[in-house]
Design a protein around this motif. Structure first.
Motif, PDB file in Angstrom:
ATOM      1  N   LEU A 101     -45.899  19.436  -5.075  1.00 41.88           N
ATOM      2  CA  LEU A 101     -46.387  18.319  -4.145  1.00 41.88           C
ATOM      3  C   LEU A 101     -47.517  17.668  -4.654  1.00 41.88           C
ATOM      4  O   LEU A 101     -47.783  16.562  -4.961  1.00 41.88           O
ATOM      5  CB  LEU A 101     -46.889  19.010  -2.991  1.00 41.88           C
ATOM      6  CG  LEU A 101     -45.516  19.472  -2.031  1.00 41.88           C
ATOM      7  CD1 LEU A 101     -45.957  20.010  -0.966  1.00 41.88           C
ATOM      8  CD2 LEU A 101     -44.696  18.119  -1.806  1.00 41.88           C
ATOM      9  N   TRP A 102     -48.609  18.658  -5.283  1.00 40.44           N
ATOM     10  CA  TRP A 102     -49.946  18.004  -6.019  1.00 40.44           C
ATOM     11  C   TRP A 102     -49.657  17.321  -7.336  1.00 40.44           C
ATOM     12  O   TRP A 102     -50.387  16.335  -7.400  1.00 40.44           O
ATOM     13  CB  TRP A 102     -50.574  19.243  -6.018  1.00 40.44           C
ATOM     14  CG  TRP A 102     -51.310  19.653  -4.666  1.00 40.44           C
ATOM     15  CD1 TRP A 102     -51.252  20.692  -4.035  1.00 40.44           C
ATOM     16  CD2 TRP A 102     -52.382  18.935  -4.202  1.00 40.44           C
ATOM     17  NE1 TRP A 102     -52.010  20.624  -2.924  1.00 40.44           N
ATOM     18  CE2 TRP A 102     -52.944  19.712  -2.925  1.00 40.44           C
ATOM     19  CE3 TRP A 102     -53.343  17.843  -4.211  1.00 40.44           C
ATOM     20  CZ2 TRP A 102     -53.628  19.249  -2.057  1.00 40.44           C
ATOM     21  CZ3 TRP A 102     -54.148  17.539  -3.632  1.00 40.44           C
ATOM     22  CH2 TRP A 102     -54.403  18.213  -2.554  1.00 40.44           C
ATOM     23  N   MET A 103     -48.707  17.796  -8.170  1.00 37.81           N
ATOM     24  CA  MET A 103     -48.149  16.925  -9.297  1.00 37.81           C
ATOM     25  C   MET A 103     -47.844  15.542  -8.876  1.00 37.81           C
ATOM     26  O   MET A 103     -48.263  14.617  -9.688  1.00 37.81           O
ATOM     27  CB  MET A 103     -47.397  17.771  -9.921  1.00 37.81           C
ATOM     28  CG  MET A 103     -47.803  18.894 -10.748  1.00 37.81           C
ATOM     29  SD  MET A 103     -46.621  19.918 -11.840  1.00 37.81           S
ATOM     30  CE  MET A 103     -46.582  18.883 -13.376  1.00 37.81           C
ATOM     31  N   ILE A 104     -46.888  15.541  -7.711  1.00 38.97           N
ATOM     32  CA  ILE A 104     -46.454  14.341  -7.450  1.00 38.97           C
ATOM     33  C   ILE A 104     -47.898  13.430  -6.913  1.00 38.97           C
ATOM     34  O   ILE A 104     -47.858  12.122  -7.313  1.00 38.97           O
ATOM     35  CB  ILE A 104     -45.496  14.328  -6.427  1.00 38.97           C
ATOM     36  CG1 ILE A 104     -44.207  14.844  -6.813  1.00 38.97           C
ATOM     37  CG2 ILE A 104     -45.144  12.786  -5.610  1.00 38.97           C
ATOM     38  CD1 ILE A 104     -43.321  15.365  -5.704  1.00 38.97           C
ATOM     39  N   LEU A 105     -48.611  14.030  -6.179  1.00 42.01           N
ATOM     40  CA  LEU A 105     -49.834  13.443  -5.655  1.00 42.01           C
ATOM     41  C   LEU A 105     -50.758  12.854  -6.779  1.00 42.01           C
ATOM     42  O   LEU A 105     -51.470  11.910  -6.690  1.00 42.01           O
ATOM     43  CB  LEU A 105     -50.794  14.064  -4.685  1.00 42.01           C
ATOM     44  CG  LEU A 105     -50.094  14.502  -3.452  1.00 42.01           C
ATOM     45  CD1 LEU A 105     -51.085  15.436  -2.593  1.00 42.01           C
ATOM     46  CD2 LEU A 105     -49.874  12.914  -2.624  1.00 42.01           C
ATOM     47  N   ALA A 106     -50.589  13.825  -7.984  1.00 44.54           N
ATOM     48  CA  ALA A 106     -51.541  13.347  -9.161  1.00 44.54           C
ATOM     49  C   ALA A 106     -51.007  12.146  -9.993  1.00 44.54           C
ATOM     50  O   ALA A 106     -51.910  11.520 -10.810  1.00 44.54           O
ATOM     51  CB  ALA A 106     -51.911  14.503  -9.924  1.00 44.54           C
ATOM     52  N   LEU A 107     -49.718  11.859 -10.090  1.00 43.86           N
ATOM     53  CA  LEU A 107     -49.146  11.047 -10.898  1.00 43.86           C
ATOM     54  C   LEU A 107     -49.860   9.648 -10.811  1.00 43.86           C
ATOM     55  O   LEU A 107     -50.133   8.971 -11.885  1.00 43.86           O
ATOM     56  CB  LEU A 107     -47.835  10.663 -10.419  1.00 43.86           C
ATOM     57  CG  LEU A 107     -46.905  11.857 -10.969  1.00 43.86           C
ATOM     58  CD1 LEU A 107     -45.364  11.617 -10.537  1.00 43.86           C
ATOM     59  CD2 LEU A 107     -46.714  11.952 -12.459  1.00 43.86           C
TER      60      LEU A 107
END
Length: 248
Positions: free
Chosen positions: A19-25
């Motif tokens: 989830l946080w990697m998606i938010l970080a993109l």
């Protein structure tokens, strides 16, 4: 119950990463501080998951020993926890990591955006020079260079295996080195499913001033980190396990 709690935590931990990697993109197109904000909040959520699902509370001691601004941080490495925990300790950490991690999809992109220091372990002297140049650049920006001197995770109580890289960086950078001890491997062991409840402790030790003799620096660094980590491991194991702190 321990198996169930460990299963739930592991699932929550990896879902949280995704989830946080998606938010970080989107931060790939934004200034670097935006990514730093994302990573710090990801780390905070991990701490919450550990406490409420796995029953692991986290304590960080000795924050006053970490001076503000550019510094070299040399930390014991026993667990995945050590990696994200440094984002809650340092203002703007810059990790020294192996180059192969930069090849991973998404993670590698974000690590490059975060301007981490990637090391080609096979290049030896050339890698050292590149590590020095990259480190000096990031120190000039006021960041904290974080290195795990043993290069990889070690089991709690295992014989230390410190490498020369930390000595090289210390001798080349005109900044203090802050040793960090911990007992995270007792609660979150490498390549094991179970998460052991209890109080996980990271202890930031007094800084070693810049400019000391290389041999004296190395001996003090190993002594400080290992003695403190052994003490913390004995604390985690309790009175019955204290005598087993160092394993052959």
């Amino acid at each position: 119950m321990l198996v169930l709690r460990s299963l739930l935590f592991n699932l929550a931990f990896y879902v949280n990463i995704v989830l946080w990697m998606i938010l970080a993109l989107p931060t790939l197109l934004m200034p670097r501080p935006a990514l730093l904000w994302i990573v710090k909040n990801w780390a905070r959520v991990n701490i919450v998951l550990m406490r409420h699902i796995a029953g692991i509370t986290c304590e960080i001691r000795g924050r006053e020993n970490l001076p503000p601004g550019p510094v070299l941080v040399a930390a014991k490495h026993q667990s995945t926890w050590d990696i994200f925990a440094m984002f809650l300790v340092c203002e703007d950490p810059c990790y020294v990591l192996k180059r192969e991690l930069m090849w991973l999809p998404v993670f590698g992109w974000l690590a490059a955006k975060a301007q981490m220091i990637a090391v080609n372990r096979g290049a030896r002297s050339r890698a050292m020079k590149q590590m020095k140049a990259d480190g000096e650049r990031e120190l000039a920006r006021g960041r904290q260079i974080v290195i795990f001197p043993e290069g990889t995770r070690r089991a709690p109580g295992a014989e230390p295996a410190y490498k020369y890289g930390v000595v090289y960086l210390y001798s080349e950078f005109d900044v203090p080195c802050v040793p960090v001890a911990l007992n995270s491997g007792h609660f979150w062991p490498r390549r094991r499913f179970i998460r052991q409840p209890g109080r996980l402790v990271m202890e930031i030790l007094p800084a070693i001033p810049a400019g000391q003799d290389k041999t004296a620096f190395f001996e003090r660094l190993v002594s400080d980190i290992e003695s403190a980590s052994d003490r913390l491991l004995a604390e985690a194991r309790g009175p019955l396990g204290a005598e087993q702190t160092r394993i052959a």
